[in-house]
Design an enzyme around this catalytic site. Structure first.
Site, PDB file in Angstrom:
ATOM      1  N   PRO A  24    -113.109 -25.921  47.430  1.00 36.09           N
ATOM      2  CG  PRO A  24    -113.081 -27.440  45.683  1.00 36.09           C
ATOM      3  CD  PRO A  24    -112.537 -26.114  46.091  1.00 36.09           C
ATOM      4  CB  CYS A  26    -112.885 -32.632  53.111  1.00 34.36           C
ATOM      5  SG  CYS A  26    -112.471 -33.305  51.493  1.00 34.36           S
ATOM      6  CB  ALA A  58    -113.010 -33.900  47.396  1.00 38.02           C
ATOM      7  CE1 TYR A 182    -106.919 -37.131  48.708  1.00 33.46           C
ATOM      8  CE2 TYR A 182    -107.258 -34.912  47.859  1.00 33.46           C
ATOM      9  CZ  TYR A 182    -107.128 -35.781  48.928  1.00 33.46           C
ATOM     10  OH  TYR A 182    -107.187 -35.302  50.213  1.00 33.46           O
ATOM     11  NE  ARG A 230    -108.228 -26.686  43.805  1.00 34.00           N
ATOM     12  CZ  ARG A 230    -108.453 -26.186  45.023  1.00 34.00           C
ATOM     13  NH1 ARG A 230    -108.513 -26.977  46.073  1.00 34.00           N
ATOM     14  NH2 ARG A 230    -108.642 -24.887  45.176  1.00 34.00           N
ATOM     15  CG  LEU A 301    -101.293 -19.444  53.536  1.00 34.11           C
ATOM     16  CD1 LEU A 301     -99.842 -19.451  53.988  1.00 34.11           C
ATOM     17  CD2 LEU A 301    -102.215 -19.368  54.745  1.00 34.11           C
ATOM     18  NE  ARG A 324    -106.063 -24.484  56.899  1.00 35.01           N
ATOM     19  CZ  ARG A 324    -105.610 -25.278  55.941  1.00 35.01           C
ATOM     20  NH1 ARG A 324    -105.461 -24.810  54.709  1.00 35.01           N
ATOM     21  NH2 ARG A 324    -105.307 -26.549  56.181  1.00 35.01           N
TER      22      ARG A 324
END
Length: 357
Positions: A24, A26, A58, A182, A230, A301, A324
């Site tokens: 996920p 954003c 999310a 969160y 998660r 990573l 990423r």
């Protein structure tokens, strides 16, 4: 096939064609929670690129649960139509569409990075945040409201309602976001949860909200519906949530019918000292998989095909969750298969560009 990365993996009755998961991420590109063509192209291109499981950013279960005013949402039926278009396209490419259901808690009502920093003022569309306790994320921020029992029950109902809409929208996997500082993570960690009622204090009390959300979500889903949670395996901060608690929680979640633990870390406090490097979170996944006996996804990573393959071969995770690197290269799965000597199908529209082994 000789590589584990391109062997199928089953979540209940859902078969993933490979072990590569789009994490996920954003996009901060919604208005009033609605998905749009950006989300269709963003998620759809990763399906064209060959990932086995593609999880939305999310997705807020309520307006006040958004990280930013531009977050994706699923708090009303009107959100379903565009999301269904996206899941249909993902499915047509042979990938599985998953959704991450989230509530940002005290980290809600913030600006996207390219629009500024900090909390969004009410005059610019911001709102009062909520949390386990009235402790702000940053000292200069407005303190959140401490959720009372009625507020907690609303959160639980919002997750269940969002899960029902997720099924109508065609999502095959549901992930509950209990990481990255969160709302659910705010209840888990003693650094953000200083309650004295049944939702605070002991480990059993701090995990209560998550277990009640899991139960509520499962109650509106068919038995064969895969459910993922998660977590942040550690706060990277003294006296916070840690890996020992994560192992204990993961075993409980497994026994409650959760099918996989998506293992990340951090995000709860601004002063965390995180030791970042290639595969830096994999040891958390490995420990949870070994000690809790739960299936896990590793993230953090992971950027190379050989690196991902090694993690799987070493038994440190069941799925490779990538972020990423899949922004840099939506077609990473196609390229990774070639590097590992695997002959996998390309989209027929792109087949003429497929390199020979």
């Amino acid at each position: 096939m000789s590589s584990m990365l391109f062997t199928p993996f089953k979540l209940k009755n859902i078969s993933l064609k490979n072990r590569i998961v789009v994490s996920p991420m954003c996009q901060y590109s919604s208005e009033d929670g609605f998905a749009n063509d950006w989300h269709l192209v963003h998620l759809g291109s990763r399906a064209v690129g060959g990932a086995g499981l593609i999880i939305t950013e999310a997705t807020a279960v309520s307006p006040e649960g958004r990280i930013s005013p531009q977050d994706l949402g699923i708090w009303k039926d009107e959100h379903i139509e565009k999301l269904k278009q996206i899941t249909d396209f993902v499915s047509e490419q042979g990938s599985v569409a998953g959704i991450q259901l989230a509530h940002a808690g005290r980290k809600a009502s913030t600006f996207p990075a390219w629009k500024g920093r900090g909390q969004v003022p009410a005059a610019q569309g911001g709102w009062k945040t909520v949390s386990a306790s009235a402790i702000p994320f940053l000292p200069n921020e407005d303190a959140p409201l401490e959720l009372d029992r009625e507020g907690i029950q609303k959160v639980i109902r919002d997750f269940a309602s969002a899960a029902e809409r997720s099924l109508k929208a065609g999502f095959k996997v549901i992930e509950i976001h209990a990481a990255h500082g969160y709302l659910v993570h705010q209840f888990l960690s003693p650094l953000s949860n200083q309650r004295t009622d049944e939702y605070g204090g002991s480990f059993e009390n701090r995990i209560r909200l998550l277990l009640e959300i899991v139960s509520a979500v499962k109650s509106v889903c068919p038995d064969e519906q895969p459910l993922v949670v998660r977590i942040s395996a550690t706060d990277w901060a003294e006296n916070g949530w840690d890996t020992d608690q994560s192992v204990k929680l993961s075993e409980i979640l497994k026994n409650e019918g959760v099918d996989l633990i998506d293992v990340s870390s951090g995000g709860l406090v601004s002063y965390a000292k995180i030791q970042v490097g290639p595969s830096y979170q994999v040891p958390f996944s490995a420990r949870i998989k070994k000690e809790a006996g739960a299936a896990t996804g590793a993230v953090g990573l992971i950027t190379e095909a050989a690196q991902a393959e090694e993690i799987l071969q070493n038994g440190e995770a069941d799925l490779i969750v990538m972020a990423r690197e899949l922004l840099r290269d939506p077609y990473f799965p196609l390229h990774a298969a070639h590097k590992l000597g695997e002959d996998i199908a390309w989209p027929i529209q792109y087949d003429r560009a497929k390199p020979a082994l």
